[in-house]
Design a protein around this motif. Structure first.
Motif, short mmCIF file in Angstrom:
data_model
loop_
_atom_site.label_atom_id
_atom_site.label_comp_id
_atom_site.label_asym_id
_atom_site.label_seq_id
_atom_site.Cartn_x
_atom_site.Cartn_y
_atom_site.Cartn_z
N PHE A 1 -3.49 5.46 33.69
CA PHE A 1 -4.83 4.89 33.56
C PHE A 1 -5.90 5.73 34.29
O PHE A 1 -6.95 6.00 33.71
CB PHE A 1 -4.82 3.46 34.09
N PRO A 2 -5.65 6.17 35.54
CA PRO A 2 -6.68 7.03 36.18
C PRO A 2 -6.91 8.34 35.41
O PRO A 2 -8.03 8.84 35.37
CB PRO A 2 -6.09 7.30 37.57
N VAL A 3 -5.84 8.88 34.81
CA VAL A 3 -5.99 10.12 34.06
C VAL A 3 -6.85 9.90 32.81
O VAL A 3 -7.73 10.71 32.48
CB VAL A 3 -4.60 10.67 33.66
N VAL A 4 -6.61 8.79 32.13
CA VAL A 4 -7.40 8.49 30.93
C VAL A 4 -8.87 8.27 31.30
O VAL A 4 -9.78 8.74 30.60
CB VAL A 4 -6.83 7.24 30.22
N LEU A 5 -9.12 7.58 32.41
CA LEU A 5 -10.51 7.39 32.85
C LEU A 5 -11.17 8.73 33.18
O LEU A 5 -12.35 8.96 32.88
CB LEU A 5 -10.54 6.49 34.08
N GLY A 6 -10.39 9.64 33.79
CA GLY A 6 -10.93 10.97 34.07
C GLY A 6 -11.30 11.72 32.79
O GLY A 6 -12.32 12.42 32.75
N ASP A 7 -10.47 11.56 31.75
CA ASP A 7 -10.79 12.19 30.46
C ASP A 7 -12.09 11.64 29.88
O ASP A 7 -12.91 12.39 29.33
CB ASP A 7 -9.64 11.97 29.48
N VAL A 8 -12.26 10.33 29.99
CA VAL A 8 -13.49 9.72 29.45
C VAL A 8 -14.72 10.26 30.19
O VAL A 8 -15.75 10.57 29.58
CB VAL A 8 -13.42 8.18 29.56
N ALA B 1 -19.50 16.26 29.15
CA ALA B 1 -19.65 17.33 28.15
C ALA B 1 -20.75 16.98 27.14
O ALA B 1 -21.54 17.84 26.72
CB ALA B 1 -18.32 17.56 27.43
N ILE B 2 -20.81 15.70 26.75
CA ILE B 2 -21.87 15.27 25.82
C ILE B 2 -23.24 15.46 26.44
O ILE B 2 -24.18 15.95 25.80
CB ILE B 2 -21.63 13.79 25.42
N ARG B 3 -23.37 15.09 27.72
CA ARG B 3 -24.66 15.26 28.40
C ARG B 3 -25.02 16.74 28.52
O ARG B 3 -26.18 17.13 28.33
CB ARG B 3 -24.58 14.64 29.78
N ALA B 4 -24.02 17.59 28.86
CA ALA B 4 -24.30 19.02 29.03
C ALA B 4 -24.76 19.68 27.74
O ALA B 4 -25.49 20.68 27.78
CB ALA B 4 -23.05 19.72 29.56
N ARG B 5 -24.37 19.11 26.59
CA ARG B 5 -24.75 19.69 25.30
C ARG B 5 -25.96 18.98 24.70
O ARG B 5 -26.21 19.09 23.49
CB ARG B 5 -23.57 19.62 24.34
N GLY B 6 -26.68 18.26 25.52
CA GLY B 6 -27.90 17.61 25.02
C GLY B 6 -27.65 16.35 24.25
O GLY B 6 -28.50 15.91 23.46
N GLY B 7 -26.48 15.73 24.45
CA GLY B 7 -26.17 14.50 23.72
C GLY B 7 -27.03 13.33 24.10
O GLY B 7 -27.10 12.34 23.37
N THR C 1 -24.57 6.91 18.12
CA THR C 1 -23.96 8.21 17.88
C THR C 1 -23.20 8.69 19.12
O THR C 1 -22.07 9.20 19.02
CB THR C 1 -25.04 9.24 17.49
N ARG C 2 -23.84 8.52 20.29
CA ARG C 2 -23.16 8.90 21.53
C ARG C 2 -21.89 8.08 21.73
O ARG C 2 -20.85 8.59 22.14
CB ARG C 2 -24.10 8.71 22.72
N ALA C 3 -21.99 6.77 21.45
CA ALA C 3 -20.82 5.91 21.62
C ALA C 3 -19.69 6.32 20.67
O ALA C 3 -18.51 6.32 21.05
CB ALA C 3 -21.22 4.45 21.38
N ARG C 4 -20.06 6.69 19.42
CA ARG C 4 -19.03 7.09 18.46
C ARG C 4 -18.34 8.37 18.90
O ARG C 4 -17.11 8.48 18.87
CB ARG C 4 -19.66 7.27 17.07
N VAL C 5 -19.13 9.34 19.33
CA VAL C 5 -18.54 10.62 19.76
C VAL C 5 -17.67 10.41 20.99
O VAL C 5 -16.55 10.95 21.09
CB VAL C 5 -19.67 11.63 20.06
N LEU C 6 -18.18 9.61 21.94
CA LEU C 6 -17.40 9.36 23.16
C LEU C 6 -16.08 8.66 22.83
O LEU C 6 -15.02 9.03 23.37
CB LEU C 6 -18.22 8.50 24.12
N THR C 7 -16.12 7.68 21.93
CA THR C 7 -14.91 6.94 21.59
C THR C 7 -13.90 7.83 20.87
O THR C 7 -12.70 7.85 21.21
CB THR C 7 -15.26 5.73 20.69
N VAL C 8 -14.39 8.59 19.88
CA VAL C 8 -13.47 9.43 19.10
C VAL C 8 -12.84 10.50 19.98
O VAL C 8 -11.62 10.72 19.95
CB VAL C 8 -14.23 10.06 17.91
N GLN C 9 -13.66 11.19 20.78
CA GLN C 9 -13.12 12.26 21.62
C GLN C 9 -12.18 11.72 22.69
O GLN C 9 -11.15 12.33 23.01
CB GLN C 9 -14.28 13.02 22.28
N SER C 10 -12.50 10.56 23.26
CA SER C 10 -11.63 9.97 24.29
C SER C 10 -10.30 9.55 23.69
O SER C 10 -9.24 9.76 24.29
CB SER C 10 -12.33 8.77 24.93
N LEU C 11 -10.34 8.94 22.48
CA LEU C 11 -9.09 8.55 21.83
C LEU C 11 -8.25 9.77 21.50
O LEU C 11 -7.01 9.75 21.63
CB LEU C 11 -9.39 7.75 20.56
#
Length: 237
Positions: free
Chosen positions: A148-155, A161-167, A174-184
């Protein structure tokens, strides 16, 4: 995120079975007694558990800040009304009293996580629940506590990364969709890697678990756990 820290505190010397019983009993007691005095007593038990682990309440509040933030909205939503006076105090106070029950349980859980190795948790679960069901439950808890801590770290990494790329300039959904898909995607990759690692290390359902034994300090803790567990019944006698 709180995790196990080696140490020599009172909490470290307690048997995991007695600590689990106190958590179980406290969860029952706070549900049975959602009164001000009951919550005050449960909070004292939680603070005492934190003191036994030499863990600051502020550190716990910071670690679970997302949980507390979500819980803080519950009284506000409960008090909102669709007409005058637009906000009602009584429903908000009732909701606040219900939400407050979670705080002492989280305190005790935090003390347990920081003072108990995962292997001892698995051993305690398999002692309390014999047979295949106990083995399955023990393995499941051990994997959840480790991953669980590892998965939270991935999120968090995906969010950064989204913020660094101007997300931040994108629309929220859109941000929620990208975050969910990439985290999964990362979580599924980790599960595949975990399966390969378990096979490579000859994962066994019945490994040699650490030996557990009650000490002198465990008996008052066990008595407290039994009293908390039976507290709803004791009031009927």
């Amino acid at each position: 995120m709180l995790s196990y820290r080696p140490g020599e505190t009172v909490g470290h010397r307690l048997d995991p079975r007695s600590k689990l019983l106190v958590q179980f009993g406290l969860a029952i007691a706070v549900v049975a007694y959602p009164t001000v005095s009951g919550l005050a007593g449960a909070t004292l038990v939680g603070l005492f558990a934190l003191a036994s682990a030499r863990l600051s309440p502020l550190a716990v509040l910071r670690s679970y800040r997302t949980v507390f933030l979500v819980l803080a909205f519950a009284p506000l939503l409960a008090g909102l009304a669709l007409g005058p006076p637009w906000f009602r105090v009584d429903p908000a106070l009732r909701s606040l009293r219900l939400v407050a029950r979670v705080v002492p349980v989280l305190f005790v859980s935090a003390a347990y996580l920081t003072t108990t190795p995962v292997r001892e948790t698995r051993a305690a679960v398999q002692r309390l629940v014999p047979g295949k069901a106990g083995q399955l439950l023990g393995v499941g808890m051990a994997l959840v506590v480790r991953l669980f801590p590892v998965v939270l770290g991935d999120v968090r990494e995906v969010r950064d990364a989204i913020r660094a790329r101007g997300g931040d300039r994108r629309r929220p959904w859109t941000r929620a969709r990208v975050l969910t898909v990439q985290s999964l995607a990362r979580t599924l990759d980790r599960s595949d890697g975990l399966a390969v690692a378990l096979r490579a290390r000859c994962f066994a359902w019945n490994p040699t678990l650490p030996r557990l034994a009650f000490g002198r300090l465990d008996y008052p803790v066990l008595a407290l756990g039994v009293a908390l567990t039976l507290s709803p019944v004791l009031t009927l006698v």
